[in-house]
Design an enzyme around this catalytic site. Structure first.
Site, PDB file in Angstrom:
ATOM      1  N   TYR A  60       1.922 -10.539 -48.050  1.00 33.63           N
ATOM      2  CA  TYR A  60       1.189  -9.532 -48.760  1.00 33.63           C
ATOM      3  C   TYR A  60       1.796  -9.815 -50.404  1.00 33.63           C
ATOM      4  CZ  TYR A  60      -2.783  -6.139 -48.474  1.00 33.63           C
ATOM      5  OH  TYR A  60      -3.901  -5.516 -48.793  1.00 33.63           O
ATOM      6  N   GLU A  62       0.378  -8.502 -53.770  1.00 36.58           N
ATOM      7  CA  GLU A  62      -0.375  -7.935 -54.891  1.00 36.58           C
ATOM      8  C   GLU A  62       0.238  -8.260 -55.962  1.00 36.58           C
ATOM      9  OE1 GLU A  62      -1.237  -3.867 -54.052  1.00 36.58           O
ATOM     10  OE2 GLU A  62      -2.983  -4.456 -52.804  1.00 36.58           O
ATOM     11  N   ASP A 206     -19.581 -22.040 -65.923  1.00 35.77           N
ATOM     12  CA  ASP A 206     -19.286 -22.046 -64.321  1.00 35.77           C
ATOM     13  C   ASP A 206     -19.344 -23.431 -63.806  1.00 35.77           C
ATOM     14  OD1 ASP A 206     -19.564 -22.138 -61.654  1.00 35.77           O
ATOM     15  OD2 ASP A 206     -20.990 -20.421 -61.597  1.00 35.77           O
ATOM     16  N   THR A 232     -14.908 -23.579 -58.348  1.00 36.43           N
ATOM     17  CA  THR A 232     -14.240 -23.596 -57.272  1.00 36.43           C
ATOM     18  C   THR A 232     -13.045 -24.752 -56.850  1.00 36.43           C
ATOM     19  OG1 THR A 232     -16.171 -24.838 -56.504  1.00 36.43           O
ATOM     20  CG2 THR A 232     -16.568 -22.342 -56.079  1.00 36.43           C
ATOM     21  N   LYS A 235     -14.927 -28.107 -53.837  1.00 39.14           N
ATOM     22  CA  LYS A 235     -16.243 -29.101 -53.989  1.00 39.14           C
ATOM     23  C   LYS A 235     -15.300 -30.430 -54.193  1.00 39.14           C
ATOM     24  CE  LYS A 235     -19.771 -25.681 -54.832  1.00 39.14           C
ATOM     25  NZ  LYS A 235     -18.948 -24.565 -55.023  1.00 39.14           N
ATOM     26  N   ARG A 241     -11.205 -23.841 -49.537  1.00 37.31           N
ATOM     27  CA  ARG A 241     -12.291 -22.961 -50.363  1.00 37.31           C
ATOM     28  C   ARG A 241     -11.851 -21.880 -50.893  1.00 37.31           C
ATOM     29  NH1 ARG A 241     -17.050 -24.297 -48.486  1.00 37.31           N
ATOM     30  NH2 ARG A 241     -17.956 -22.199 -49.254  1.00 37.31           N
TER      31      ARG A 241
END
Length: 418
Positions: A60, A62, A206, A232, A235, A241
């Site tokens: 974790y 954060e 984008d 992303t 691709k 991903r």
């Protein structure tokens, strides 16, 4: 039998959960046995998969490197700092954030950094190649903001920059979005920058679909023009991903706060590390050659399909994808997708500009070359693939096509054995 890059961990999975192990093997068989032509997919390297399956999944973390809420983050800090440095160097960006879980998450962060609910956002119409997060009424972008949509010219099927300018002057948007999911041509980022400056708007690009081509120098970069670039990593970039953001230094604090704590909690550190691996791979000369071959293959595939009677939208492609109008063949996109899948060819139905058919039927298909190029295929293979797609779309019995597909991919398989 486990694959070499899954190793002993996969043997543990087969013992603990044979049902899920079977799913993994089944998916591997699907990738190895068919043609993967979804434009938004690729085949990650074994090194990326190793990072994804690592103990970093346990942590974790954060916050950001050096500023975590939890202790014990020394190693994940190193991974994230490496990834950030690699992204900045690869794209010439002043700031990078690798924590977004997806492209949609990255887009949400960009909206949050620059817009307030109710602000006007000018973006490409989903029906003409845009994305759900560009103002669709079923998405946060259309529910929380006031979307104004631009499109393409009816004849040329290219972005109508005069329309973009006119809409910007009329509606004075807070943010203008350039980028699409089903637009095969280059985008004039300089024109968008001029329009944004004229009306005092933030320019968001984008780049989810084409950021990998930018990394390899196969197409121009939006980074010098945009206030923020969203992308992303899975691709053409060939990573795990996930999403990322690139922005000017003046926007760094707003972007980081929009990711955490505004829209996300703890980052997926195994995914962040895998992004770092992919970014290092993308800086290699081999990746540059790969991206140029991706573009060449897409053009060859579009040309081959045109020769088979499918009309390429806008007349062709400059990128990794092409959009084909199937109306000359009297076949819907949905039916073509179904017929191709039965023959071992995975692609997707897609609306064409000014499509008279509903989206779930569609008049076209979208094809992409990233996966088959990763497998080492070149233009002669694209000619063969075009013939196989045409046979399937026309309704030929799938068994014979599937055998030919199997022969083709056997020569250049996904994730070769041994």
């Amino acid at each position: 039998m486990p694959t070499p890059f899954w190793g002993p961990d996969f043997e543990a999975l087969t013992s603990t959960d044979p049902e899920i192990a079977a799913v993994l093997l089944g998916e591997l068989d699907r990738l190895r046995g068919g043609l993967q032509l979804i434009a938004s997919e690729n085949l990650t390297s074994p090194a990326v998969l190793a990072a994804l399956g690592s103990t970093l999944s346990n942590k974790y973390a954060e916050g950001y490197p050096g500023r975590r809420y939890y202790g014990g983050c020394a190693q994940v800090d190193v991974a994230e700092e490496l990834g950030i440095a690699r992204a900045r160097a690869l794209f010439g960006a002043e700031h990078a954030n690798l924590q977004p879980h997806s492209g949609a998450s990255a887009n949400l962060a960009a909206y949050a950094a620059f817009c307030a609910p109710g602000d006007v956002v000018l973006a490409m119409d989903l029906k003409q190649g845009g994305h759900l997060t560009h103002g669709s009424k079923v998405n946060f972008s259309g529910r929380w903001f006031q979307p104004v949509s631009y499109g393409v010219e009816r004849e040329a099927e290219l972005i109508d920059y005069d329309q973009v300018r006119e809409l910007a002057r009329t509606h004075r948007p807070r943010m203008i979005i350039a980028g699409a999911t089903a637009y095969p041509r280059l985008i004039d980022f300089g024109a968008f920058r001029e329009i944004a400056d004229e009306v005092g708007a933030i320019l968001m690009v984008d780049a989810a679909h084409f950021i990998g081509l930018v990394a390899g120098g196969a197409i121009p970069s939006p980074v010098p023009y945009a206030d923020v670039v969203t992308a992303t990593t899975h691709k053409v970039l060939r990573g795990p991903r996930g999403g990322m953001l690139l922005c000017r230094a003046e926007h760094a604090k707003a972007i980081d706060k929009a990711v955490f704590p505004f829209s996300q909690g703890g980052p997926l550190m195994h995914a962040v590390a895998a992004k770092a691996v992919a970014l290092k791979e993308a800086a290699a000369p081999e990746f540059r050659a790969y991206t140029h071959q991706v573009v060449a293959n897409a053009a060859a595939l579009a040309g081959g399909l045109a020769a088979e009677g499918m009309r390429p939208v806008s007349g062709g492609t400059d990128t990794h994808l092409a959009l084909l109008d199937l109306r000359p063949l009297g076949v819907t996109g949905a039916e073509a997708e179904r017929r191709c899948e039965a023959a071992g060819i995975t692609l997707n139905k897609n609306a064409i500009p000014f499509d008279p058919a509903p989206p779930m039927t569609a008049s076209g298909i979208r094809i992409g070359s990233p996966c088959v190029t990763t497998q080492g295929m070149t233009e002669p293979d694209m000619a063969q693939i075009a013939r196989l797609i045409a046979r399937a779309v026309r309704g030929e019995a799938p068994a014979g096509i599937a055998r030919a597909v199997g022969d083709l991919v056997a020569a250049r398989p996904a994730y070769p054995r041994g």
